[in-house]
Write a protein that holds these residues in place. Structure first.
Motif, PDB file in Angstrom:
ATOM      1  N   ALA A 146       7.347 -19.099  -3.834  1.00  0.00           N
ATOM      2  CA  ALA A 146       7.595 -18.239  -4.637  1.00  0.00           C
ATOM      3  C   ALA A 146       7.495 -16.987  -3.733  1.00  0.00           C
ATOM      4  N   ASP A 147       8.250 -15.905  -4.249  1.00  0.00           N
ATOM      5  CA  ASP A 147       8.177 -14.649  -3.635  1.00  0.00           C
ATOM      6  C   ASP A 147       6.845 -14.152  -3.833  1.00  0.00           C
ATOM      7  N   ALA A 148       6.269 -13.861  -2.726  1.00  0.00           N
ATOM      8  CA  ALA A 148       4.845 -13.526  -2.624  1.00  0.00           C
ATOM      9  C   ALA A 148       4.629 -12.163  -3.011  1.00  0.00           C
ATOM     10  N   ALA A 149       5.420 -11.336  -2.621  1.00  0.00           N
ATOM     11  CA  ALA A 149       5.047  -9.963  -3.058  1.00  0.00           C
ATOM     12  C   ALA A 149       5.399  -9.650  -4.559  1.00  0.00           C
ATOM     13  N   GLN A 150       6.564 -10.304  -5.090  1.00  0.00           N
ATOM     14  CA  GLN A 150       7.019 -10.243  -6.497  1.00  0.00           C
ATOM     15  C   GLN A 150       5.828 -10.867  -7.322  1.00  0.00           C
ATOM     16  N   THR A 151       5.213 -12.078  -6.794  1.00  0.00           N
ATOM     17  CA  THR A 151       3.970 -12.768  -7.362  1.00  0.00           C
ATOM     18  C   THR A 151       2.871 -11.613  -7.679  1.00  0.00           C
ATOM     19  N   ALA A 152       2.511 -11.172  -6.723  1.00  0.00           N
ATOM     20  CA  ALA A 152       1.471 -10.105  -6.506  1.00  0.00           C
ATOM     21  C   ALA A 152       1.697  -9.104  -7.689  1.00  0.00           C
ATOM     22  N   GLN A 153       3.107  -8.308  -7.307  1.00  0.00           N
ATOM     23  CA  GLN A 153       3.305  -7.294  -8.251  1.00  0.00           C
ATOM     24  C   GLN A 153       3.171  -7.757  -9.650  1.00  0.00           C
ATOM     25  N   GLY A 154       3.698  -9.016  -9.831  1.00  0.00           N
ATOM     26  CA  GLY A 154       3.674  -9.332 -11.351  1.00  0.00           C
ATOM     27  C   GLY A 154       2.408  -9.547 -11.909  1.00  0.00           C
ATOM     28  N   MET A 155       1.198 -10.106 -11.195  1.00  0.00           N
ATOM     29  CA  MET A 155       0.029  -9.972 -11.548  1.00  0.00           C
ATOM     30  C   MET A 155      -0.518  -8.688 -11.870  1.00  0.00           C
ATOM     31  N   VAL A 156      -0.504  -7.739 -10.862  1.00  0.00           N
ATOM     32  CA  VAL A 156      -0.828  -6.306 -11.183  1.00  0.00           C
ATOM     33  C   VAL A 156      -0.234  -5.814 -12.203  1.00  0.00           C
ATOM     34  N   LYS A 157       1.034  -6.024 -12.387  1.00  0.00           N
ATOM     35  CA  LYS A 157       1.679  -5.260 -13.513  1.00  0.00           C
ATOM     36  C   LYS A 157       1.103  -5.860 -15.088  1.00  0.00           C
ATOM     37  N   ALA A 158       0.606  -7.173 -15.060  1.00  0.00           N
ATOM     38  CA  ALA A 158      -0.016  -7.677 -16.227  1.00  0.00           C
ATOM     39  C   ALA A 158      -1.339  -7.377 -16.419  1.00  0.00           C
ATOM     40  N   ALA A 159      -2.139  -7.041 -15.257  1.00  0.00           N
ATOM     41  CA  ALA A 159      -3.452  -6.260 -15.475  1.00  0.00           C
ATOM     42  C   ALA A 159      -3.261  -4.890 -15.972  1.00  0.00           C
ATOM     43  N   GLN A 160      -2.246  -4.085 -15.534  1.00  0.00           N
ATOM     44  CA  GLN A 160      -2.161  -2.799 -15.797  1.00  0.00           C
ATOM     45  C   GLN A 160      -1.855  -2.619 -17.364  1.00  0.00           C
ATOM     46  N   GLU A 161      -1.039  -3.857 -17.762  1.00  0.00           N
ATOM     47  CA  GLU A 161      -0.407  -3.514 -19.208  1.00  0.00           C
ATOM     48  C   GLU A 161      -1.880  -3.832 -20.082  1.00  0.00           C
ATOM     49  N   ARG A 162      -3.022  -4.653 -19.506  1.00  0.00           N
ATOM     50  CA  ARG A 162      -4.373  -4.950 -20.162  1.00  0.00           C
ATOM     51  C   ARG A 162      -5.243  -3.819 -19.788  1.00  0.00           C
ATOM     52  N   GLY A 163      -4.731  -2.773 -19.354  1.00  0.00           N
ATOM     53  CA  GLY A 163      -5.514  -1.675 -19.058  1.00  0.00           C
ATOM     54  C   GLY A 163      -6.137  -1.355 -17.856  1.00  0.00           C
ATOM     55  N   MET A 164      -5.976  -2.141 -16.840  1.00  0.00           N
ATOM     56  CA  MET A 164      -6.539  -1.945 -15.113  1.00  0.00           C
ATOM     57  C   MET A 164      -5.648  -0.485 -14.783  1.00  0.00           C
ATOM     58  N   GLN A 165      -6.558   0.108 -14.188  1.00  0.00           N
ATOM     59  CA  GLN A 165      -6.089   1.342 -13.170  1.00  0.00           C
ATOM     60  C   GLN A 165      -5.747   1.073 -11.740  1.00  0.00           C
ATOM     61  N   LEU A 166      -4.821   1.516 -11.444  1.00  0.00           N
ATOM     62  CA  LEU A 166      -4.127   1.303 -10.121  1.00  0.00           C
ATOM     63  C   LEU A 166      -4.251   2.448  -9.115  1.00  0.00           C
ATOM     64  N   LEU A 167      -4.853   2.545  -7.948  1.00  0.00           N
ATOM     65  CA  LEU A 167      -4.831   3.744  -7.180  1.00  0.00           C
ATOM     66  C   LEU A 167      -4.524   3.216  -5.910  1.00  0.00           C
ATOM     67  N   THR A 168      -3.158   3.451  -5.607  1.00  0.00           N
ATOM     68  CA  THR A 168      -2.359   3.365  -4.209  1.00  0.00           C
ATOM     69  C   THR A 168      -2.497   4.534  -3.368  1.00  0.00           C
ATOM     70  N   GLY A 169      -2.262   4.605  -2.198  1.00  0.00           N
ATOM     71  CA  GLY A 169      -2.638   5.480  -1.299  1.00  0.00           C
ATOM     72  C   GLY A 169      -3.923   6.208  -1.119  1.00  0.00           C
ATOM     73  N   THR A 170      -4.823   5.218  -1.311  1.00  0.00           N
ATOM     74  CA  THR A 170      -6.170   5.796  -1.446  1.00  0.00           C
ATOM     75  C   THR A 170      -7.011   4.777  -0.457  1.00  0.00           C
ATOM     76  N   LEU A 171      -7.600   5.338   0.571  1.00  0.00           N
ATOM     77  CA  LEU A 171      -8.269   4.627   1.612  1.00  0.00           C
ATOM     78  C   LEU A 171      -9.793   4.695   1.052  1.00  0.00           C
TER      79      LEU A 171
END
Length: 376
Positions: A146-171
């Motif tokens: 499978a496309d690894a990047a799109q699989t990971a993005q799909g997992m994160v999107k599903a988690a966001q829809e369930r309330g997860m917060q994403l912080l990118t550009g954050t070291l």
């Protein structure tokens, strides 16, 4: 600005994405996923996305076999997509009936009845256009990509829809502790408080864990992934090919292409933040030679594009997965090397079980982050 969460996951590669996907499924957890760059900007973006049970350790093979169900139901978990999981089958090949091939078959026999020996004439009979010269191999129909990047993005999107917060550009600069337990993380955008922290930062895990007395001593291998047009002599596609020494692979790719690659020399220390993008001509030649050994039609092929990749493993060649015993609330999932994509869904489930239930039924002793073989 200070934020408060129940669980912090550091790193948005395939392991971190699988962790937040599992953590947010059916559990009322406030989860924050933090990444120093854009979403899925690390080595997962370069991954070949292989799914197969031919892993270098029996426990990794178990995790890969358990993860197959997730990938085989990709659309149910992540929604319909043109780049979902593609089942192709996989074969490990050998020029002779090598002892290593027999050992691999013996390892997998108690785990699955879906891996079978395949004789010299078996491969070309099953897949027209395949080379005839291999003396022996192992085949399983339960493998694909499978496309690894799109699989990971799909997992994160599903988690966001369930309330997860994403912080990118954050070291994440530091994991914060007090009185023998985790209290959160310090980042370039302020502190985040949480009693539970999961480190899935790939090759960046070492920097975060070493000050806390967790020494993974990560080793790195460089690799390459090259993309070729499929030859016209290959009318029905082909399975994934893996060599018995775990150095090369060849798999189908959309649009009548195939992807091939290898792992090369050890790198100590690599530039993990800015890996070398150049694939050396001799490495291209080695990968092309392997593709042609599997499918003669690739004999004169030239790659249409190529990129490098880094694989990280702990000092003894196995990943670190589980709880850090001397710091309450700290968990690690790092050093999976070439196995990361194959095992990620089950690794995510294990991390969720450890965090939510406090235990998992799976034997993680071989992967203990504090095991003696890492104390070197």
């Amino acid at each position: 600005m200070k934020q408060i969460s129940d669980v912090i996951v550091i790193g948005s590669g395939i392991i971190g994405a699988a962790a937040v996907f599992a953590l947010t499924r059916g559990a009322r957890q406030r989860v924050i996923l933090i990444d120093k760059g854009p979403l899925v900007s690390g080595m997962t973006r370069r991954s070949a996305g292989l799914v197969h049970p031919f892993q270098p350790h029996p426990r990794l093979a178990e995790l890969a076999l358990a993860s197959y169900a997730f990938y085989n139901q990709w659309a149910m978990h992540l929604g319909p997509s043109k780049s979902g999981y593609v089942e192709t089958g996989a074969v490990v090949i050998a020029d002779a009936d090598a002892p290593r091939l027999a050992a691999l078959a013996q390892t997998l026999a108690p785990l699955t009845d879906k891996v079978m020996p395949i004789e010299r004439a078996g491969l070309p009979a099953r897949f027209p256009g395949i080379a005839h010269h291999f003396q022996a191999g192992l085949f399983t129909p339960r493998a694909g990509y499978a496309d690894a990047a799109q699989t990971a993005q799909g997992m994160v999107k599903a988690a966001q829809e369930r309330g997860m917060q994403l912080l990118t550009g954050t070291l994440v600069k530091q994991i914060l502790t007090a009185h023998g337990r985790v209290t959160g993380v310090a980042t370039t955008n302020g502190d985040v408080e949480a009693p539970l922290v999961i480190v899935t930062a790939g090759n960046g895990s070492e920097k975060l864990l070493t000050p806390l007395g967790v020494a993974l001593h990560l080793n790195f291998k460089s690799g390459a992934v090259l993309f070729y047009e499929q030859p016209q002599t290959l009318p029905q596609g082909h399975p994934i090919f893996l060599d018995v020494n775990e150095s090369f692979f060849l798999r189908p790719h959309p649009y009548h292409m195939s992807a091939a690659g290898n792992t090369a020399t050890d790198l100590q220390p690599p530039n993990t933040d800015s890996p070398d993008e150049h694939v050396l001509p001799q490495n291209i030649a080695r990968v092309t030679h392997f593709a042609a050994r599997c499918i003669p039609g690739f004999g004169n092929a030239q790659p249409k594009r190529a990129h490098t990749i880094l694989y990280d493993t702990a000092a003894d060649g196995l990943p670190a997965l589980g709880r850090v015993t001397h710091l309450e609330g700290l968990y690690v999932a790092a050093g999976f090397g070439t196995s990361a994509f194959s095992v990620a869904p089950t690794v995510g489930e294990i991390l969720a079980q450890l965090v939510i239930d406090g235990a998992t039924a799976r034997d993680l002793s071989s992967f203990n982050p504090m095991r003696p073989s890492l104390r070197i």
